[in-house]
Design a protein around this motif. Structure first.
Motif, PDB file in Angstrom:
ATOM      1  N   PRO A  16      28.437   4.741 -39.763  1.00 42.16           N
ATOM      2  CA  PRO A  16      28.301   5.342 -38.156  1.00 42.16           C
ATOM      3  C   PRO A  16      28.596   6.483 -37.882  1.00 42.16           C
ATOM      4  O   PRO A  16      29.437   7.062 -38.159  1.00 42.16           O
ATOM      5  CB  PRO A  16      28.579   4.269 -37.107  1.00 42.16           C
ATOM      6  CG  PRO A  16      29.390   3.879 -37.828  1.00 42.16           C
ATOM      7  CD  PRO A  16      29.125   3.566 -38.898  1.00 42.16           C
ATOM      8  N   GLU A  40      25.415  -0.219 -27.929  1.00 41.72           N
ATOM      9  CA  GLU A  40      25.476  -0.020 -29.576  1.00 41.72           C
ATOM     10  C   GLU A  40      26.090  -1.308 -30.126  1.00 41.72           C
ATOM     11  O   GLU A  40      25.764  -1.998 -30.658  1.00 41.72           O
ATOM     12  CB  GLU A  40      25.993   0.854 -30.391  1.00 41.72           C
ATOM     13  CG  GLU A  40      25.961   1.195 -31.398  1.00 41.72           C
ATOM     14  CD  GLU A  40      24.110   1.003 -32.368  1.00 41.72           C
ATOM     15  OE1 GLU A  40      23.846   0.859 -33.573  1.00 41.72           O
ATOM     16  OE2 GLU A  40      23.436   1.328 -31.472  1.00 41.72           O
ATOM     17  N   ILE A  41      26.810  -1.494 -29.487  1.00 42.84           N
ATOM     18  CA  ILE A  41      28.351  -2.738 -29.582  1.00 42.84           C
ATOM     19  C   ILE A  41      27.085  -3.805 -29.306  1.00 42.84           C
ATOM     20  O   ILE A  41      26.847  -4.984 -30.085  1.00 42.84           O
ATOM     21  CB  ILE A  41      29.618  -2.596 -29.260  1.00 42.84           C
ATOM     22  CG1 ILE A  41      30.180  -2.095 -29.900  1.00 42.84           C
ATOM     23  CG2 ILE A  41      30.175  -3.811 -28.644  1.00 42.84           C
ATOM     24  CD1 ILE A  41      31.365  -1.580 -28.940  1.00 42.84           C
ATOM     25  N   ARG A  43      24.077  -4.443 -28.608  1.00 46.98           N
ATOM     26  CA  ARG A  43      22.974  -4.262 -29.649  1.00 46.98           C
ATOM     27  C   ARG A  43      23.439  -5.053 -31.504  1.00 46.98           C
ATOM     28  O   ARG A  43      22.736  -5.547 -31.608  1.00 46.98           O
ATOM     29  CB  ARG A  43      22.421  -2.979 -30.103  1.00 46.98           C
ATOM     30  CG  ARG A  43      20.964  -3.010 -30.624  1.00 46.98           C
ATOM     31  CD  ARG A  43      20.507  -1.529 -31.028  1.00 46.98           C
ATOM     32  NE  ARG A  43      20.754  -0.892 -31.962  1.00 46.98           N
ATOM     33  CZ  ARG A  43      21.301  -0.300 -32.955  1.00 46.98           C
ATOM     34  NH1 ARG A  43      19.589  -1.652 -33.604  1.00 46.98           N
ATOM     35  NH2 ARG A  43      21.806  -0.384 -33.719  1.00 46.98           N
ATOM     36  N   VAL A  44      24.411  -4.536 -31.485  1.00 48.24           N
ATOM     37  CA  VAL A  44      25.166  -4.938 -32.960  1.00 48.24           C
ATOM     38  C   VAL A  44      25.413  -5.927 -32.688  1.00 48.24           C
ATOM     39  O   VAL A  44      24.706  -7.343 -33.621  1.00 48.24           O
ATOM     40  CB  VAL A  44      25.423  -4.374 -33.509  1.00 48.24           C
ATOM     41  CG1 VAL A  44      26.843  -5.242 -34.556  1.00 48.24           C
ATOM     42  CG2 VAL A  44      25.947  -2.742 -34.004  1.00 48.24           C
ATOM     43  N   GLU A  45      26.004  -7.134 -30.918  1.00 44.61           N
ATOM     44  CA  GLU A  45      26.027  -8.256 -31.233  1.00 44.61           C
ATOM     45  C   GLU A  45      24.638  -9.280 -31.297  1.00 44.61           C
ATOM     46  O   GLU A  45      25.289 -10.122 -31.276  1.00 44.61           O
ATOM     47  CB  GLU A  45      27.140  -8.624 -29.603  1.00 44.61           C
ATOM     48  CG  GLU A  45      28.344  -7.714 -29.475  1.00 44.61           C
ATOM     49  CD  GLU A  45      28.903  -8.097 -29.228  1.00 44.61           C
ATOM     50  OE1 GLU A  45      28.474  -7.821 -27.640  1.00 44.61           O
ATOM     51  OE2 GLU A  45      29.988  -7.815 -28.775  1.00 44.61           O
ATOM     52  N   GLN A  46      23.760  -8.222 -30.512  1.00 42.29           N
ATOM     53  CA  GLN A  46      22.184  -9.696 -30.107  1.00 42.29           C
ATOM     54  C   GLN A  46      21.431  -9.734 -32.290  1.00 42.29           C
ATOM     55  O   GLN A  46      21.696 -10.818 -32.233  1.00 42.29           O
ATOM     56  CB  GLN A  46      21.268  -9.046 -29.986  1.00 42.29           C
ATOM     57  CG  GLN A  46      22.184  -8.636 -28.013  1.00 42.29           C
ATOM     58  CD  GLN A  46      20.464  -7.296 -27.517  1.00 42.29           C
ATOM     59  OE1 GLN A  46      20.106  -7.150 -27.647  1.00 42.29           O
ATOM     60  NE2 GLN A  46      21.165  -7.611 -26.292  1.00 42.29           N
ATOM     61  N   GLU A  47      21.921  -8.926 -32.815  1.00 48.16           N
ATOM     62  CA  GLU A  47      21.502  -8.712 -34.573  1.00 48.16           C
ATOM     63  C   GLU A  47      22.207  -9.886 -34.977  1.00 48.16           C
ATOM     64  O   GLU A  47      22.015 -10.411 -35.891  1.00 48.16           O
ATOM     65  CB  GLU A  47      21.897  -6.837 -34.691  1.00 48.16           C
ATOM     66  CG  GLU A  47      20.929  -7.517 -36.051  1.00 48.16           C
ATOM     67  CD  GLU A  47      19.307  -7.698 -35.809  1.00 48.16           C
ATOM     68  OE1 GLU A  47      18.922  -8.743 -36.953  1.00 48.16           O
ATOM     69  OE2 GLU A  47      18.932  -7.496 -34.891  1.00 48.16           O
ATOM     70  N   ILE A  48      23.483 -10.048 -34.484  1.00 47.45           N
ATOM     71  CA  ILE A  48      24.531 -10.619 -34.851  1.00 47.45           C
ATOM     72  C   ILE A  48      24.317 -12.196 -34.783  1.00 47.45           C
ATOM     73  O   ILE A  48      24.232 -13.046 -35.512  1.00 47.45           O
ATOM     74  CB  ILE A  48      26.147 -10.650 -34.745  1.00 47.45           C
ATOM     75  CG1 ILE A  48      26.515  -9.775 -35.655  1.00 47.45           C
ATOM     76  CG2 ILE A  48      26.840 -11.834 -35.093  1.00 47.45           C
ATOM     77  CD1 ILE A  48      27.882  -8.590 -35.359  1.00 47.45           C
TER      78      ILE A  48
END
Length: 64
Positions: A16, A40-41, A43-48
């Motif tokens: 990043p 961004e955190i 968004r990443v947590e949703q993807e996880i």
């Protein structure tokens, strides 16, 4: 954000981009930077969570 593929791995290694010199940023700019990082955190947590659910689904199929 720079993405490179590791030779030993199948997943890309993500590097990043962070603001390097926080000292030159104003207080308002720093707050905006924090807000963008928090978004961004999330968004990443949703993807996880999406990937975790997919993995659980796949594992349940193969356990039978």
């Amino acid at each position: 954000m720079e993405v490179t593929v590791n030779e030993d791995e199948t997943e890309p290694a993500v590097k990043p981009r962070f603001t390097e010199n926080l000292a030159i940023m104003s207080i308002d700019a720093l707050r905006e930077y924090i807000d963008s990082l928090e978004q961004e955190i999330k968004r990443v947590e949703q993807e996880i969570e999406i990937k975790r659910s997919a993995r659980e689904g796949a594992e349940s199929v193969f356990k039978k």
